[in-house]
Each structure stands twice: as structure tokens, then as C-alpha cells.
Design a protein around this motif. Structure first.
Motif, mmCIF file in Angstrom:
data_model
loop_
_atom_site.group_PDB
_atom_site.id
_atom_site.type_symbol
_atom_site.label_atom_id
_atom_site.label_comp_id
_atom_site.label_asym_id
_atom_site.label_seq_id
_atom_site.Cartn_x
_atom_site.Cartn_y
_atom_site.Cartn_z
ATOM 1 N N GLY A 63 48.164 50.353 87.596
ATOM 2 C CA GLY A 63 49.117 50.046 88.642
ATOM 3 C C GLY A 63 48.486 49.309 89.793
ATOM 4 O O GLY A 63 47.291 48.983 89.765
ATOM 5 N N ASP A 64 49.283 49.017 90.809
ATOM 6 C CA ASP A 64 48.766 48.291 91.966
ATOM 7 C C ASP A 64 48.175 49.265 92.974
ATOM 8 O O ASP A 64 48.414 50.473 92.937
ATOM 9 N N SER A 75 48.773 49.698 96.117
ATOM 10 C CA SER A 75 49.704 50.378 97.017
ATOM 11 C C SER A 75 50.277 51.620 96.360
ATOM 12 O O SER A 75 50.378 52.681 96.993
ATOM 13 N N GLY A 76 50.629 51.515 95.078
ATOM 14 C CA GLY A 76 51.122 52.688 94.368
ATOM 15 C C GLY A 76 50.052 53.745 94.215
ATOM 16 O O GLY A 76 50.308 54.939 94.384
ATOM 17 N N SER A 119 49.917 57.569 96.101
ATOM 18 C CA SER A 119 49.750 58.811 95.353
ATOM 19 C C SER A 119 48.512 59.568 95.801
ATOM 20 O O SER A 119 48.512 60.793 95.872
ATOM 21 N N ALA A 151 52.766 59.570 87.923
ATOM 22 C CA ALA A 151 53.470 58.291 87.857
ATOM 23 C C ALA A 151 54.388 58.136 89.059
ATOM 24 O O ALA A 151 55.103 59.062 89.437
ATOM 25 N N GLU A 152 54.323 56.958 89.686
ATOM 26 C CA GLU A 152 55.188 56.628 90.809
ATOM 27 C C GLU A 152 55.569 55.158 90.677
ATOM 28 O O GLU A 152 55.134 54.471 89.753
ATOM 29 N N GLU A 153 56.352 54.670 91.613
ATOM 30 C CA GLU A 153 56.701 53.259 91.585
ATOM 31 C C GLU A 153 55.437 52.421 91.698
ATOM 32 O O GLU A 153 54.625 52.605 92.594
ATOM 33 N N GLY A 154 55.251 51.512 90.761
ATOM 34 C CA GLY A 154 54.062 50.672 90.751
ATOM 35 C C GLY A 154 52.854 51.333 90.132
ATOM 36 O O GLY A 154 51.756 50.776 90.182
ATOM 37 N N GLU A 185 51.632 53.650 86.594
ATOM 38 C CA GLU A 185 51.822 54.371 85.341
ATOM 39 C C GLU A 185 50.665 55.344 85.146
ATOM 40 O O GLU A 185 49.510 55.000 85.439
#
Length: 319
Positions: free
Chosen positions: A129-130, A132-133, A137, A248-251, A253
Motif C-alpha cells: 500500500g501507500d 499514507s495508508g 494504520s 487492511a485500510e483504505e490504500g 492491503e
């Protein structure tokens, strides 16, 4: 201005600069002074690593057998300490298909993200992921400013990836292990004697400074505050990172289940002088000379210049 200190296997206070002074992390433990945290921040890359015994099963010799280091005992010993072996994607995929252990690390500075996947026994565990994500987290450092301002090391993402790899592998591997394997794979045969001489110089300095290094390790191990005056006059500052659960969150996996990452801390010292063994300086000077000679306007000059820049990059990665 604190002096650098490198005692392989004990402690390393090295700003990793080409010149001048800068902040240095105090690295302690078996790989201190032997490897660095793999520098992914400038990557647009992905790399595969296998444990030494797995690599041999898939036809990849360990670095001390790939290179002619028969009469270079210090370099041979250092290369043999690499518990991971750098391999190409084809070999990495073959290992996965066979149910063997394989480690995949990717990062792209332009996209601002990447991931780590550890394959073991047909099961994959990791994330992608990126930043920021990942940062949302992890909240790895409440004072982190994304590297644009006051962060004294500007490597919180690298530190975070290191913590994640340790957690994903249950403490088996870190980015220091990956860096040692990566460095071993990129040493050019023409410079083997130079690296041996550099290790001779470092060993001599380490013997001279061992008592001071042991005092520093003891002082940090006994520290009850986050600022410690060290033997020799330097001040070490402890930067703490809270534990977290990677989900797992937005941006972002996450596979193989949530990753429990324990709290961590690192000590840093400001304005440490460059650590430059004479042979390291001489090797860099040789490569700079190659670059200058290749800077002409002819096509061959451009080609040689590119080769020189590649060589300089290799030297930067291997110290």
C-alpha cells in the motif's frame, strides 16, 4: 562534534555520509557495523531474497562461493554472515512454487509506497500500500513530518518497514539482513582486495575503540531517560515508536491476518563526523576519477559516464 564509532558486531555510530557531519543512528547487535538498514526510500524497485539453504537448493551459490575470496579472509567471513541471498524473480517464484521460504520487498518513491511479502510453506503474509495508508494504520512516530521538515533522520518509513519485516518474520529477519544480502550480491570482483583492506582498517580501529563501545552499549542499556550523556561527550536521544496492529485500510492491503508490531525505539546522535576508512576514500576517489574521465561529449563518454555513475551507486550501497 562526536567522532564516529564502528565496532562490528557490537555498535555502529556512523552517519553514512560522503563528507562532513550529520545525524547518526546508534545501531547495536550482531549486524552493527556489518550492515545497514536497507535503504528503500530512493527505490523504484522490487527485490527477492531466499534463505541461504533455500537459495542453494535452487542453484544460487552463496556470495563467498560466487566470488574469489580464497585469500581474503575478512571479506569471506563477512559475506558468509549473510543469512539471506539476493535472487532474481524467476528463482523467487520457483521457490514459492516449491513451498519454500521467499521474501519479496518492493518500494516506489514516486508512488510513495510498496510492500513486503514473506512466503513460507505455501502461505503468504505481508502488506502492500501507500505510505499514507500505512502511516494511518501505524502512527509509527507522532512527530513524523513526512520527511519534509524536522525529522532528523528522514527515514521513518524505512524504520517502519524494518519493524514490519521483523514482525512478519517473527523476528527472523530485518532490513539489515536484506541489506547485507543485497550488498554481497553487488560487490564487483575488481574491488575485492579493496574491500578486504577496508575491513582490515575497520578491525584495527574497532580493537582500539572497543572499550569505549562497550561503555556506550552499557550506558544505553541502563538508560532510564530519553537523553543520555555518553562516554566521550556525545548526547544520545531516544526516539520511541508505539506498538500497533497492521490491518487492511483504505490504500493498504494486508494478507495472512493482522500483523502485531511491538513498540520500538532507536537512539540517535546529532552532528557525528563522517566515518571514512582510508581505503574507502581511495576507492571512491578512483571511481570519481573514472566519472571525470568519462564526462566528455562523445557517445563513448556518455556510456562510460553511465558506467561510472553505476559504479558510484554500488559503492554508496556497500559503504
Amino acid at each position: 562534534m562526536p567522532d564516529p564509532l564502528v565496532i562490528p558486531g557490537l555498535v555502529a555510530i556512523d552517519p553514512r555520509l560522503w563528507g562532513g557531519v550529520g545525524p547518526a543512528e546508534v545501531v547495536m547487535g550482531p549486524l552493527a557495523g556489518k550492515a545497514e538498514r536497507l535503504d528503500i526510500l530512493e527505490w523504484k524497485d522490487e527485490r527477492w531474497f531466499l534463505p541461504r539453504e533455500v537459495a542453494e537448493r535452487h542453484g544460487v551459490a552463496p556470495p563467498e562461493r560466487r566470488l574469489n575470496v580464497e585469500n581474503l579472509p575478512l571479506l569471506a567471513a563477512r559475506l558468509s554472515e549473510a543469512r539471506l541471498v539476493f535472487v532474481d524473480e524467476h528463482v523467487g517464484m520457483k521457490a514459492i512454487e516449491a513451498g519454500d521460504t521467499a521474501l519479496f520487498i518492493a518500494y516506489h518513491r514516486g508512488a510513495g509506497g510498496g510492500g513486503i511479502t514473506l512466503h513460507q510453506g505455501g502461505v503468504a503474509r505481508g502488506f502492500s500500500g501507500d505510505n499514507s495508508g500505512l502511516g494511518a494504520s501505524a502512527c509509527a512516530d507522532p512527530d513524523h513530518d513526512d520527511g519534509d521538515g524536522d525529522d532528523p533522520l528522514e527515514d521513518d518509513i524505512g524504520f517502519l518497514y524494518d519493524r514490519l519485516l521483523l514482525a512478519i518474520s517473527n523476528g527472523e529477519w530485518s532490513l539489515f539482513d536484506a541489506e547485507l544480502a543485497d550488498r554481497a550480491a553487488r560487490i564487483h570482483s575488481a574491488e575485492l582486495a579493496s574491500f578486504e583492506q577496508e575491513l582490515v582498517e575497520i578491525a584495527a580501529w574497532a580493537e582500539r575503540d572497543r572499550a569505549q563501545g562497550e561503555l556506550i552499549v552499557a550506558a544505553l542499556g541502563a538508560a532510564t531517560s530519553d537523553r543520555v550523556e555518553l562516554p566521550g561527550g556525545a548526547t544520545a536521544t531516544r526516539r520511541r515508536a508505539p506498538g500497533f496492529t497492521l490491518r487492511a485500510e483504505e490504500g493498504l492491503e494486508v494478507w495472512g491476518g493482522p500483523v502485531e508490531v511491538p513498540p520500538a525505539a532507536r537512539w540517535t546522535i546529532e552532528d557525528v563526523a563522517v566515518f571514512d576508512p582510508p581505503e574507502r576514500v581511495a576507492r571512491r576517489d578512483r571511481l570519481r576519477a573514472i566519472q571525470r574521465q568519462a564526462s566528455g561529449p562523445t557517445p563513448w563518454g556518455w556510456i562510460l559516464g553511465l558506467l561510472g555513475l553505476t559504479a558510484l551507486l554500488v559503492v554508496w550501497m556497500i559503504g
